[in-house]
Design an enzyme around this catalytic site. Structure first.
Site, mmCIF file in Angstrom:
data_model
loop_
_atom_site.group_PDB
_atom_site.id
_atom_site.type_symbol
_atom_site.label_atom_id
_atom_site.label_comp_id
_atom_site.label_asym_id
_atom_site.label_seq_id
_atom_site.Cartn_x
_atom_site.Cartn_y
_atom_site.Cartn_z
ATOM 1 N N GLU A 10 0.853 -1.188 0.000
ATOM 2 C CA GLU A 10 0.000 0.000 0.000
ATOM 3 C C GLU A 10 0.892 1.244 0.000
ATOM 4 O O GLU A 10 1.849 1.324 0.767
ATOM 5 C CB GLU A 10 -0.936 -0.005 1.208
ATOM 6 N N ASP A 97 -5.820 8.776 2.868
ATOM 7 C CA ASP A 97 -5.240 8.327 4.130
ATOM 8 C C ASP A 97 -4.245 9.376 4.619
ATOM 9 O O ASP A 97 -3.209 9.593 3.989
ATOM 10 C CB ASP A 97 -4.551 6.975 3.940
ATOM 11 N N HIS A 156 3.609 0.816 2.876
ATOM 12 C CA HIS A 156 3.550 -0.298 3.822
ATOM 13 C C HIS A 156 3.391 -1.612 3.071
ATOM 14 O O HIS A 156 2.742 -1.666 2.031
ATOM 15 C CB HIS A 156 2.380 -0.114 4.790
ATOM 16 N N ASN A 158 2.324 -5.803 3.580
ATOM 17 C CA ASN A 158 1.527 -6.681 4.432
ATOM 18 C C ASN A 158 1.803 -8.132 4.060
ATOM 19 O O ASN A 158 1.801 -8.482 2.879
ATOM 20 C CB ASN A 158 0.043 -6.375 4.264
ATOM 21 N N ARG A 240 -1.447 -10.733 10.418
ATOM 22 C CA ARG A 240 -0.954 -9.895 9.314
ATOM 23 C C ARG A 240 0.183 -9.032 9.834
ATOM 24 O O ARG A 240 -0.006 -8.203 10.710
ATOM 25 C CB ARG A 240 -2.065 -9.011 8.755
ATOM 26 N N HIS A 242 2.166 -6.038 9.528
ATOM 27 C CA HIS A 242 2.016 -4.739 8.883
ATOM 28 C C HIS A 242 3.379 -4.043 8.926
ATOM 29 O O HIS A 242 3.801 -3.558 9.981
ATOM 30 C CB HIS A 242 0.946 -3.935 9.619
#
Length: 498
Positions: A10, A97, A156, A158, A240, A242
């Site tokens: 992301e 975001d 980021h 994941n 997950r 992150h």
């Protein structure tokens, strides 16, 4: 032994309104999202994303932070009706975001797919810029992670990791890897310090912004290991991871090695196959020491007393991965990652500038050094900072990286055709396939969506149904294509048992 696992990238894009430095970035970011949604007939307004299954304050260390103590930036489960959100036909999420437009790729199961759908996000952002170019003022976007003036925003990663793997083991055995891996996947930056208060060039754009070893935060007191325990999958099976420490990559090889080597190291940790103590005494300080030395010769002290370079630390991880693969078996995707990883470490161990075709920070440094040599520029010259920003411009005619790639000076692993296809097509082997196809085929009936559910309005049944997508590898094309193609949304939900 394989690099294959559920993963995704992301990226928050840098945003600018030329001629209007005072423009509200949240408003501008909203215009980016809504412009793309409008052009493709997608719903981007209030309620498009389902926040009901999000739990951002649950900590992997075994507790949940009280909401009263949380910074507002941590409350990602609170819907802001003023911010745009849209689920794309390829299963990705495009939204605002923290005052930046973010493209969150759909779930994939291989490093190569990760970079294909990550590059699809670049095309999404490029299209928006082109659509907004006709209005006054226009908006421009950059695939970078800092503006060079003190603001940092994230790229980021994941990765789904087996829940049975002790989190403390992940922290201790992954931290040295994260401190060192920037030499293979840093994006480079002109300036030292969060506000570029010192002249110079460094390997990673975000290393100066990390202040803790472990923590739940993402926008302040940034930790090397983030502890958010929000799997977006069956929580009894998966965690997950992150990953907030990393740069936005444009070079295919660097991006492949970033996600591929991380997946391999996670596999070693899951299997209990890390057989060396690579604990770094002062990880946060060491992160900066490594980033501030483009020669890759700086050393950091380990708990066992050794002084190792980042390349030497990564070589130890590579040796463990190679040994494990030789014992457990491999596959083509794993072999590809190992080959590039080994090759990059060999180049960096010699003259790092030999990796200019493969690693973002090296390619950028090579270009900047040519300007410095030609015009006698010091590292604090404003022209070098301008080139640094222009490097990541999403417009092909303006972005310096894109020009170098077209000129054949950057190694390409993906093709234009597969990246263009990934803009409109979800991955075939994850739940993203069903999410993307439902949005495309039954968009008017989608009440909201999230990573692990779809909320659909059923016209014949006269009700709203929630479709659970807790298994990330279920509902791929093979299992779901005939369901989407055969009937209407009522029939689809009935067939899925919802």
């Amino acid at each position: 032994m394989s690099v294959r696992r559920v993963m995704g990238i992301e990226t928050e894009y840098g945003i600018a309104v030329p001629g209007q430095p005072w423009a509200n970035p949240m408003v501008a970011s909203g215009e980016v999202v809504t412009a793309y949604a409008r052009a493709h007939g997608l719903r981007a307004g209030h309620g498009a994303w389902d926040y009901s299954d999000e739990h951002p304050l649950v900590d992997a260390r075994g507790f949940e932070m009280p909401r009263a103590r949380a910074d507002i930036s941590q409350l990602t489960d609170v819907e802001d009706p003023t911010l745009a959100n849209v689920v794309l036909a390829n299963g990705a999420r495009l939204y605002v975001d923290h005052a930046h437009p973010e493209y969150s790729s759909p779930e994939v199961t291989s490093p190569r797919d990760a970079i294909v759908w990550d590059r699809a996000g670049e095309l999404v952002m490029r299209e928006v810029v082109e659509r907004l170019a006709a209005r006054e003022p226009g908006i421009n976007l950059y695939k970078n992670n800092t503006d060079g003036k003190g603001a940092s925003y994230g790229t980021h990663e994941n990765y789904l990791v087996a829940r049975s793997t002790p989190f403390e083991r992940i922290v201790s055995q992954l931290t040295p890897f994260f401190v060192a891996r920037q030499v293979t996947c840093g994006a480079g930056r002109v300036g030292i310090g969060q506000e570029s208060e010192r002249a110079g060039y460094q390997i990673a754009s975000r290393s100066d912004f990390f202040e803790a070893e472990v923590g739940l935060e993402t926008t302040f007191k940034r930790p090397i290991i983030n502890t958010r325990d929000e799997p977006h999958a069956d929580p009894d099976v998966w965690r997950r991871l992150h990953v907030i420490i990393g740069d936005a990559n444009q070079a295919d090889v660097a991006n492949l090695v970033k996600v591929g080597s991380t997946s391999l190291v996670l596999r070693l940790i899951e299997a209990g196959a890390i057989d060396r103590d690579l604990t770094i005494l002062h990880p946060v300080e060491s992160l900066r020491v490594i980033s501030h030395d483009p020669t890759c010769r700086a050393t950091v002290r380990l708990r066992d007393g050794r002084e190792l370079t980042a390349v030497q630390i990564l070589t130890e991880y590579l040796e463990m991965a190679t040994t494990f693969v030789e014992r457990e078996g491999s596959d083509p995707a794993t072999d590809e990652v190992l080959a590039h990883w080994e090759r990059l470490l060999g180049l960096l161990a010699g003259d790092p500038m030999d990796a200019a075709a493969d690693i973002d920070w090296v390619a950028k440094l090579a270009l900047l050094q040519r300007y410095r040599d030609r015009d006698g520029l010091a590292w604090d010259d404003h022209r070098l900072r301008a080139i640094d920003i222009q490097w990541s411009d999403v417009r092909p005619a303006k972005g310096i990286f894109h020009k170098l790639e077209v000129a054949g000076r950057i190694t390409r692993l993906t093709t234009d055709e597969e990246v263009r296809a990934a803009v409109a097509t979800p991955p075939a082997d994850t739940r993203a396939w069903l999410r993307g196809r439902v949005v495309e085929a039954f968009g008017e009936h989608v009440v909201s969506a999230s990573w692990d559910s779809l909320l659909l309005r059923l016209p014949r049944a006269g009700r709203v149904a929630r479709v659970s997508l807790l298994d990330p590898t279920a509902h791929g094309r093979e299992a779901s294509e005939h369901l989407v193609a055969a009937g209407d949304v009522d029939d689809l939900v009935a067939a899925l048992g919802a």
